[in-house]
Write a protein that holds these residues in place. Sequence first.
Motif, PDB file in Angstrom:
ATOM      1  N   ALA A  84      -2.919   1.610  -4.780  1.00  0.00           N
ATOM      2  CA  ALA A  84      -2.830   0.850  -3.533  1.00  0.00           C
ATOM      3  C   ALA A  84      -2.426   1.751  -2.373  1.00  0.00           C
ATOM      4  O   ALA A  84      -2.958   1.635  -1.262  1.00  0.00           O
ATOM      5  N   TYR A  85      -1.486   2.670  -2.623  1.00  0.00           N
ATOM      6  CA  TYR A  85      -1.094   3.634  -1.590  1.00  0.00           C
ATOM      7  C   TYR A  85      -2.276   4.505  -1.190  1.00  0.00           C
ATOM      8  O   TYR A  85      -2.487   4.802  -0.015  1.00  0.00           O
ATOM      9  N   ILE A  90      -1.299   4.457   3.108  1.00  0.00           N
ATOM     10  CA  ILE A  90       0.088   4.258   3.525  1.00  0.00           C
ATOM     11  C   ILE A  90       0.891   5.522   3.221  1.00  0.00           C
ATOM     12  O   ILE A  90       0.711   6.158   2.176  1.00  0.00           O
ATOM     13  N   ILE A  91       1.788   5.875   4.112  1.00  0.00           N
ATOM     14  CA  ILE A  91       2.642   7.041   3.910  1.00  0.00           C
ATOM     15  C   ILE A  91       3.756   6.692   2.930  1.00  0.00           C
ATOM     16  O   ILE A  91       4.414   5.658   3.058  1.00  0.00           O
ATOM     17  N   TYR A  92       3.950   7.530   1.948  1.00  0.00           N
ATOM     18  CA  TYR A  92       4.990   7.335   0.938  1.00  0.00           C
ATOM     19  C   TYR A  92       6.084   8.383   1.145  1.00  0.00           C
ATOM     20  O   TYR A  92       5.802   9.570   1.318  1.00  0.00           O
ATOM     21  N   ASN A  93       7.318   7.949   1.151  1.00  0.00           N
ATOM     22  CA  ASN A  93       8.462   8.842   1.247  1.00  0.00           C
ATOM     23  C   ASN A  93       8.974   9.120  -0.157  1.00  0.00           C
ATOM     24  O   ASN A  93       9.597   8.253  -0.785  1.00  0.00           O
ATOM     25  N   SER A 146       7.629  12.974   3.572  1.00  0.00           N
ATOM     26  CA  SER A 146       6.597  11.982   3.863  1.00  0.00           C
ATOM     27  C   SER A 146       5.249  12.537   3.431  1.00  0.00           C
ATOM     28  O   SER A 146       4.892  13.653   3.809  1.00  0.00           O
ATOM     29  N   MET A 147       4.506  11.752   2.660  1.00  0.00           N
ATOM     30  CA  MET A 147       3.245  12.254   2.109  1.00  0.00           C
ATOM     31  C   MET A 147       2.288  11.094   1.869  1.00  0.00           C
ATOM     32  O   MET A 147       2.651   9.928   1.986  1.00  0.00           O
ATOM     33  N   LYS A 148       1.054  11.447   1.531  1.00  0.00           N
ATOM     34  CA  LYS A 148       0.052  10.458   1.174  1.00  0.00           C
ATOM     35  C   LYS A 148      -0.450  10.716  -0.239  1.00  0.00           C
ATOM     36  O   LYS A 148      -0.516  11.868  -0.684  1.00  0.00           O
ATOM     37  N   VAL A 149      -0.810   9.636  -0.938  1.00  0.00           N
ATOM     38  CA  VAL A 149      -1.436   9.765  -2.249  1.00  0.00           C
ATOM     39  C   VAL A 149      -2.909  10.080  -2.032  1.00  0.00           C
ATOM     40  O   VAL A 149      -3.622   9.333  -1.368  1.00  0.00           O
ATOM     41  N   TRP A 168      -1.079  14.577   9.520  1.00  0.00           N
ATOM     42  CA  TRP A 168      -2.256  14.299  10.339  1.00  0.00           C
ATOM     43  C   TRP A 168      -2.198  12.886  10.905  1.00  0.00           C
ATOM     44  O   TRP A 168      -2.454  12.666  12.090  1.00  0.00           O
ATOM     45  N   SER A 169      -1.864  11.917  10.061  1.00  0.00           N
ATOM     46  CA  SER A 169      -1.780  10.523  10.509  1.00  0.00           C
ATOM     47  C   SER A 169      -0.749  10.353  11.616  1.00  0.00           C
ATOM     48  O   SER A 169      -0.942   9.583  12.554  1.00  0.00           O
ATOM     49  N   LYS A 170       0.332  11.090  11.507  1.00  0.00           N
ATOM     50  CA  LYS A 170       1.435  10.914  12.451  1.00  0.00           C
ATOM     51  C   LYS A 170       1.233  11.668  13.759  1.00  0.00           C
ATOM     52  O   LYS A 170       1.593  11.173  14.836  1.00  0.00           O
TER      53      LYS A 170
END
Length: 374
Positions: A84-85, A90-93, A146-149, A168-170
Amino acid sequence: MPIFSATLGSSTSFFYHSSIPFIQTSFTFPKCPYKCSLSNSINTEIQPNQDSAILQRPLVTDIDPNQLAIRQARRSSDWKAANAYKESSIIYNGRVEEYNSGGLLIRFFTILGFLPFPQLSPSHASKEPHKSIQDIAKSLVGSVLSMKVIVADEDNRKLIFSEKEAAWSKFSGRVKVGDIFEARVGSVEDYGAFVHLRFPDGLYRLTGLVHISEVSWDLVHDVRDILTEGDKLRVKVINVDREKSRIKLSIKQLEEDPLLETLDKVIPQDDSSDSDSLSDEDSSVIEPLPGLETILEELHKEDGIFDARISRQGFEKRVVSPDLQLWLSNAPPSNQRFTLLARAGRQVQEIHLTTSLDQEGIKRALQRVLERVP
């Protein structure tokens, strides 16, 4: 092949064999609450994940089948959460549990995922450029990033993260074409250099590419002759591809093209002869640069352009590009006559354009012509 093996019964041996490391122990199973015989057995293969890691826990002496089922259900639920991430970006910490020679081990509920070193944000290395990647990784253990899957593959037990994607998203929304950044060279390749952009907070948040053609107005044969890892410089943003998460940068576009508005400094103006130049009087023997004759024919087909003819030709000391380049000079027009400049290698040629169009109209006409000419 690593094997987990157990035989159901009132008393049996349990062993876990893996290449990382070999463990052997014995314990007694509780009486099986289900109808089973001593011959019933479970053989489960455990596939160590090359990109993530299996969390090593002490072996317990009692296994409650109900608790085992709960753990398996929880683990399956966590894989669904990881997917789902990934799908929602969605950014995961995540907390850094440990590191190895290739990257960081990241806690994701009951799963350990992997963040490869190339997917780390450039901010870590840029803060302490003299530290090795292993020292940087060691200092990050216990911290939350902070990272992405980017990969969530339950079947192959691969859970991969990217801190760069989260950055990049931020921060990419703050980067626009034409922006100028203080920067640091990250790595140098045959085709260009990857450069880290310094943001107002003093950290290097994003990375862009300076292609070899954007390093200098001079023809560059080897980027390493000009740029070295760690060099500090200024760059201009010339393209932002938000779909592919790419930034194109230029060094040379922060400097004016050494070729001035006309050929006045290439061709002597004192009527003296020069083997590297031709004057208007010699125009009968001037040959157009390769490909220029077709462009002139197409220019004559454009509405509002009355005449287009070649003029002076000269040779620069530098080679900017072997390809034919054509642009409108900033020199003011005289009697509806504008000056175009063509350049290929060291050769430079003027073109006189008589037209009723203004500068913007001429640029649009040139664009149409260049689209028609192969």
